[in-house]
Design a protein around this motif. Sequence first.
Motif, PDB file in Angstrom:
ATOM      1  N   THR A 136     -41.517 -73.562 -12.251  1.00  0.00           N
ATOM      2  CA  THR A 136     -40.898 -72.161 -12.791  1.00  0.00           C
ATOM      3  C   THR A 136     -41.836 -71.088 -12.929  1.00  0.00           C
ATOM      4  O   THR A 136     -42.733 -71.158 -13.680  1.00  0.00           O
ATOM      5  N   PRO A 137     -41.707 -70.034 -12.249  1.00  0.00           N
ATOM      6  CA  PRO A 137     -42.632 -68.892 -12.354  1.00  0.00           C
ATOM      7  C   PRO A 137     -42.129 -68.079 -13.557  1.00  0.00           C
ATOM      8  O   PRO A 137     -40.963 -67.722 -13.767  1.00  0.00           O
ATOM      9  N   PHE A 138     -43.049 -67.439 -14.183  1.00  0.00           N
ATOM     10  CA  PHE A 138     -42.737 -66.482 -15.304  1.00  0.00           C
ATOM     11  C   PHE A 138     -43.617 -65.164 -15.160  1.00  0.00           C
ATOM     12  O   PHE A 138     -44.966 -65.393 -14.937  1.00  0.00           O
ATOM     13  N   HIS A 139     -42.985 -63.971 -15.165  1.00  0.00           N
ATOM     14  CA  HIS A 139     -43.664 -62.701 -14.984  1.00  0.00           C
ATOM     15  C   HIS A 139     -44.587 -62.535 -15.807  1.00  0.00           C
ATOM     16  O   HIS A 139     -44.437 -62.831 -17.235  1.00  0.00           O
ATOM     17  N   HIS A 140     -46.135 -61.965 -15.751  1.00  0.00           N
ATOM     18  CA  HIS A 140     -47.185 -61.809 -16.657  1.00  0.00           C
ATOM     19  C   HIS A 140     -46.550 -60.981 -17.865  1.00  0.00           C
ATOM     20  O   HIS A 140     -46.673 -61.179 -18.978  1.00  0.00           O
ATOM     21  N   GLY A 141     -45.991 -59.963 -17.487  1.00  0.00           N
ATOM     22  CA  GLY A 141     -45.378 -58.943 -18.447  1.00  0.00           C
ATOM     23  C   GLY A 141     -44.366 -59.606 -19.486  1.00  0.00           C
ATOM     24  O   GLY A 141     -44.330 -59.301 -20.605  1.00  0.00           O
ATOM     25  N   TRP A 142     -43.522 -60.387 -18.702  1.00  0.00           N
ATOM     26  CA  TRP A 142     -42.470 -60.970 -19.611  1.00  0.00           C
ATOM     27  C   TRP A 142     -43.257 -61.962 -20.514  1.00  0.00           C
ATOM     28  O   TRP A 142     -42.916 -61.986 -21.939  1.00  0.00           O
ATOM     29  N   LEU A 143     -44.132 -62.902 -20.161  1.00  0.00           N
ATOM     30  CA  LEU A 143     -44.868 -63.815 -21.006  1.00  0.00           C
ATOM     31  C   LEU A 143     -45.537 -63.121 -22.141  1.00  0.00           C
ATOM     32  O   LEU A 143     -45.475 -63.360 -23.275  1.00  0.00           O
ATOM     33  N   ARG A 144     -46.290 -61.824 -21.747  1.00  0.00           N
ATOM     34  CA  ARG A 144     -46.922 -61.031 -22.638  1.00  0.00           C
ATOM     35  C   ARG A 144     -46.115 -60.363 -23.925  1.00  0.00           C
ATOM     36  O   ARG A 144     -46.260 -60.492 -25.041  1.00  0.00           O
ATOM     37  N   SER A 163     -49.976 -56.220 -18.075  1.00  0.00           N
ATOM     38  CA  SER A 163     -51.076 -57.176 -18.541  1.00  0.00           C
ATOM     39  C   SER A 163     -51.165 -58.376 -17.435  1.00  0.00           C
ATOM     40  O   SER A 163     -50.273 -58.988 -17.045  1.00  0.00           O
ATOM     41  N   GLU A 164     -52.413 -58.889 -17.727  1.00  0.00           N
ATOM     42  CA  GLU A 164     -52.622 -60.199 -16.864  1.00  0.00           C
ATOM     43  C   GLU A 164     -53.371 -61.167 -17.580  1.00  0.00           C
ATOM     44  O   GLU A 164     -54.393 -60.722 -18.181  1.00  0.00           O
ATOM     45  N   PRO A 165     -53.233 -62.240 -17.336  1.00  0.00           N
ATOM     46  CA  PRO A 165     -54.018 -63.196 -18.123  1.00  0.00           C
ATOM     47  C   PRO A 165     -55.587 -63.658 -17.426  1.00  0.00           C
ATOM     48  O   PRO A 165     -55.656 -63.359 -16.427  1.00  0.00           O
ATOM     49  N   LEU A 166     -56.218 -63.397 -18.657  1.00  0.00           N
ATOM     50  CA  LEU A 166     -57.746 -63.844 -18.262  1.00  0.00           C
ATOM     51  C   LEU A 166     -58.055 -65.496 -18.031  1.00  0.00           C
ATOM     52  O   LEU A 166     -58.604 -65.912 -17.229  1.00  0.00           O
ATOM     53  N   ASP A 224     -48.537 -79.405 -26.468  1.00  0.00           N
ATOM     54  CA  ASP A 224     -47.118 -78.761 -25.946  1.00  0.00           C
ATOM     55  C   ASP A 224     -47.406 -77.296 -25.925  1.00  0.00           C
ATOM     56  O   ASP A 224     -46.203 -76.535 -26.051  1.00  0.00           O
ATOM     57  N   LYS A 225     -48.562 -76.590 -26.093  1.00  0.00           N
ATOM     58  CA  LYS A 225     -48.677 -75.299 -26.393  1.00  0.00           C
ATOM     59  C   LYS A 225     -49.555 -74.940 -25.045  1.00  0.00           C
ATOM     60  O   LYS A 225     -50.440 -75.389 -24.491  1.00  0.00           O
ATOM     61  N   LEU A 226     -49.121 -73.431 -24.930  1.00  0.00           N
ATOM     62  CA  LEU A 226     -49.671 -72.794 -23.856  1.00  0.00           C
ATOM     63  C   LEU A 226     -50.469 -71.566 -24.263  1.00  0.00           C
ATOM     64  O   LEU A 226     -49.893 -70.917 -25.204  1.00  0.00           O
ATOM     65  N   ILE A 227     -51.680 -71.598 -24.078  1.00  0.00           N
ATOM     66  CA  ILE A 227     -52.555 -70.605 -24.500  1.00  0.00           C
ATOM     67  C   ILE A 227     -52.934 -69.569 -23.391  1.00  0.00           C
ATOM     68  O   ILE A 227     -53.621 -69.970 -22.514  1.00  0.00           O
ATOM     69  N   ILE A 228     -52.773 -68.336 -23.890  1.00  0.00           N
ATOM     70  CA  ILE A 228     -53.166 -67.157 -22.827  1.00  0.00           C
ATOM     71  C   ILE A 228     -53.860 -66.205 -23.404  1.00  0.00           C
ATOM     72  O   ILE A 228     -53.585 -65.617 -24.447  1.00  0.00           O
ATOM     73  N   ASP A 229     -55.044 -66.172 -22.927  1.00  0.00           N
ATOM     74  CA  ASP A 229     -55.989 -64.907 -23.355  1.00  0.00           C
ATOM     75  C   ASP A 229     -55.909 -63.674 -22.225  1.00  0.00           C
ATOM     76  O   ASP A 229     -55.892 -64.097 -21.031  1.00  0.00           O
ATOM     77  N   TRP A 230     -55.519 -62.740 -22.848  1.00  0.00           N
ATOM     78  CA  TRP A 230     -54.818 -61.502 -22.023  1.00  0.00           C
ATOM     79  C   TRP A 230     -56.039 -60.650 -21.885  1.00  0.00           C
ATOM     80  O   TRP A 230     -56.847 -60.211 -22.495  1.00  0.00           O
ATOM     81  N   ASN A 231     -56.155 -59.908 -20.400  1.00  0.00           N
ATOM     82  CA  ASN A 231     -56.909 -58.743 -20.121  1.00  0.00           C
ATOM     83  C   ASN A 231     -56.593 -57.471 -20.692  1.00  0.00           C
ATOM     84  O   ASN A 231     -56.094 -56.650 -19.909  1.00  0.00           O
ATOM     85  N   GLU A 232     -56.979 -57.347 -21.979  1.00  0.00           N
ATOM     86  CA  GLU A 232     -56.515 -56.193 -22.815  1.00  0.00           C
ATOM     87  C   GLU A 232     -57.688 -55.853 -23.668  1.00  0.00           C
ATOM     88  O   GLU A 232     -58.477 -56.601 -24.058  1.00  0.00           O
ATOM     89  N   ASN A 233     -57.506 -54.436 -24.057  1.00  0.00           N
ATOM     90  CA  ASN A 233     -58.456 -53.921 -24.829  1.00  0.00           C
ATOM     91  C   ASN A 233     -57.900 -53.581 -26.174  1.00  0.00           C
ATOM     92  O   ASN A 233     -57.091 -52.274 -25.994  1.00  0.00           O
TER      93      ASN A 233
END
Length: 72
Positions: free
Chosen positions: A15-23, A47-50, A57-66
Motif C-alpha cells: 500500500t502506497p502512502f503519500h509523504h504529505g499525507w503521512l506527515r 515533507s520528505e522522510p529522512l 507495530d510502530k512506524l517511526i519516520i524522521d522528517w526532513n524539516e527545520n
Amino acid sequence: MSTQTSNRYLTIGNTPFHHGWLRNMCQCKECLDQLTEEQVQQRAFNSEPLTVEQQDDKLIIDWNENPPHRSI
C-alpha cells in the motif's frame, strides 16, 4: 512487513502512502491536540522522510524539516 520509499510515496506492504499525507496524520502531542484529537497545525505537503524504521507495530519516520520532527 516491508517498507519502501520512492519519489513521493512510502509503500508499506503493498500500500502506497503519500509523504504529505503521512506527515499530516502525525499523532504526536506537537501535532495533535490530545484533548480534542484535532490537528494542531497542517504541515507542508512537500515533507520528505529522512529515515523510516519499523519497531514492533510502530512506524517511526524522521522528517526532513527545520526544526526536525519525528512521527511515531
